[in-house]
Enzyme design. Structure first.
Site, PDB file in Angstrom:
ATOM      1  N   GLU A 129       0.841  -1.198   0.000  1.00  0.00           N
ATOM      2  CA  GLU A 129       0.000   0.000   0.000  1.00  0.00           C
ATOM      3  C   GLU A 129       0.875   1.247   0.000  1.00  0.00           C
ATOM      4  O   GLU A 129       1.926   1.279   0.649  1.00  0.00           O
ATOM      5  CB  GLU A 129      -0.902  -0.017   1.235  1.00  0.00           C
ATOM      6  CG  GLU A 129      -1.991   1.030   1.249  1.00  0.00           C
ATOM      7  CD  GLU A 129      -2.968   0.814   2.411  1.00  0.00           C
ATOM      8  OE1 GLU A 129      -3.336   1.816   3.035  1.00  0.00           O
ATOM      9  OE2 GLU A 129      -3.341  -0.353   2.681  1.00  0.00           O
ATOM     10  N   ASP A 159       0.224   5.342   0.647  1.00  0.00           N
ATOM     11  CA  ASP A 159      -0.852   6.169   1.195  1.00  0.00           C
ATOM     12  C   ASP A 159      -0.590   7.663   1.160  1.00  0.00           C
ATOM     13  O   ASP A 159       0.483   8.128   1.568  1.00  0.00           O
ATOM     14  CB  ASP A 159      -1.081   5.825   2.674  1.00  0.00           C
ATOM     15  CG  ASP A 159      -1.692   4.473   2.887  1.00  0.00           C
ATOM     16  OD1 ASP A 159      -2.162   3.872   1.920  1.00  0.00           O
ATOM     17  OD2 ASP A 159      -1.704   4.017   4.045  1.00  0.00           O
ATOM     18  N   GLU A 174      -3.050  10.451   3.108  1.00  0.00           N
ATOM     19  CA  GLU A 174      -4.252  10.692   3.890  1.00  0.00           C
ATOM     20  C   GLU A 174      -4.233  12.145   4.351  1.00  0.00           C
ATOM     21  O   GLU A 174      -3.214  12.631   4.851  1.00  0.00           O
ATOM     22  CB  GLU A 174      -4.341   9.759   5.098  1.00  0.00           C
ATOM     23  CG  GLU A 174      -4.637   8.312   4.728  1.00  0.00           C
ATOM     24  CD  GLU A 174      -4.844   7.440   5.952  1.00  0.00           C
ATOM     25  OE1 GLU A 174      -5.924   6.839   6.084  1.00  0.00           O
ATOM     26  OE2 GLU A 174      -3.924   7.364   6.787  1.00  0.00           O
TER      27      GLU A 174
END
Length: 283
Positions: free
Chosen positions: A106, A108, A110
């Site tokens: 993953e 990311d 955010e």
């Protein structure tokens, strides 16, 4: 390229980077054709015949999200976002790449909301073989709620670069030779969601979501995926030596961001790693 002087080198390098970056930012995605709803039903809306604008909304009942229909193994992913404005405390707008399963990889972005007038926190992380814990957090040098900005992930077998408006903010290098796993075998889909995380997102969960301000809305446009990671990487590495990931211009930009806008780096968190920092932090 015919560089004749130090000043000429700088000017021509900037022109070269500008041309190359413009080429890599030709947007061609379609939110109707390229993505599917993951949750939230009518809280996700798509606009225009070309499908180049999408909104996600969050209310007290549910948030919303989408994912790409295709999987990608390396390349450059660009998305323009305008984040939730006003009092966005407790909300998280997530934009990331992920494979599936317990040993998923993953990458990311955010965006952690805040009370009106306070800056967003940009939270980044890299998961390999199901394990994350590689957080770096930043403020931004602009208000991400006033207009659209481009957030990009450039991923190839050697590195992952996180970019904001083409400025590198983080580099995660492949150190497999030193025993550090690197995501390079699992294709990933693109995900995004808007959801409530007031138990931890804003000031460690001290500031809760003000539901009287709902629905909260984030805006997306001009998605682009360039699977040709070699050409997408050229602008950032051209002129760099084998021991360097970025060229001189982008190394300076990266240092500027990390000096003035980084607010957390797991590689300097002594309390979290009293027995010593992770291996990749030594390089």
């Amino acid at each position: 390229m015919g560089f004749m002087s130090k000043n000429g080198l700088v000017i021509n390098l900037v022109l070269f980077l500008g041309l190359t970056l413009c080429t890599s930012l030709v947007f061609g995605g379609n939110f109707y054709q390229d993505f599917e709803v993951t949750f939230g039903d009518n809280r996700l809306k798509r606009f225009g015949k070309a499908g180049n604008l999408l909104t996600l909304s969050l209310d007290q009942v549910s948030g919303s999200g989408f994912r790409s229909k295709k999987e990608y193994l390396f390349g450059r992913i660009d998305m323009q976002l305008k984040l939730v404005s006003g009092n966005s405390a407790g909300t998280v707008t997530a934009y990331y790449l992920s494979s599936e399963g317990a040993t998923h990889d993953e990458i990311d972005f955010e965006f952690l909301g805040n009370v009106t007038g306070q800056p967003y926190t940009v939270h980044t992380n890299v998961f390999t073989q199901g394990k994350g814990g590689r957080e770096q957090q930043f403020r931004l040098w602009f208000d991400p709620t006033e207009k659209f900005h481009t957030y990009s992930v450039l991923w190839n077998p050697s590195m992952i670069i996180f970019l904001v408006d083409n400025t590198p903010i983080r580099v995660f290098n492949n150190h497999e030779a030193k025993g550090v796993p690197f995501p390079k075998t699992q294709p990933m889909k693109i995900y995004s969601s808007l959801w409530n995380a007031d138990q931890w997102a804003t000031q460690g969960g001290l500031v809760k979501t003000d539901w009287s301000k709902a629905p909260f809305t984030a805006y997306y446009r001009n998605f682009n995926a360039n699977p040709d990671h070699a050409s997408a990487t050229t602008a950032f590495t051209s002129g760099a030596s084998q021991s360097q990931v970025l060229n001189a211009w982008n190394r300076r930009r990266l240092r500027w961001v990390q000096k003035y806008f980084m607010i957390y780096n797991y590689c300097t968190d002594v309390k979290r790693f009293p027995q010593g920092f992770p291996v990749e932090c030594k390089f």
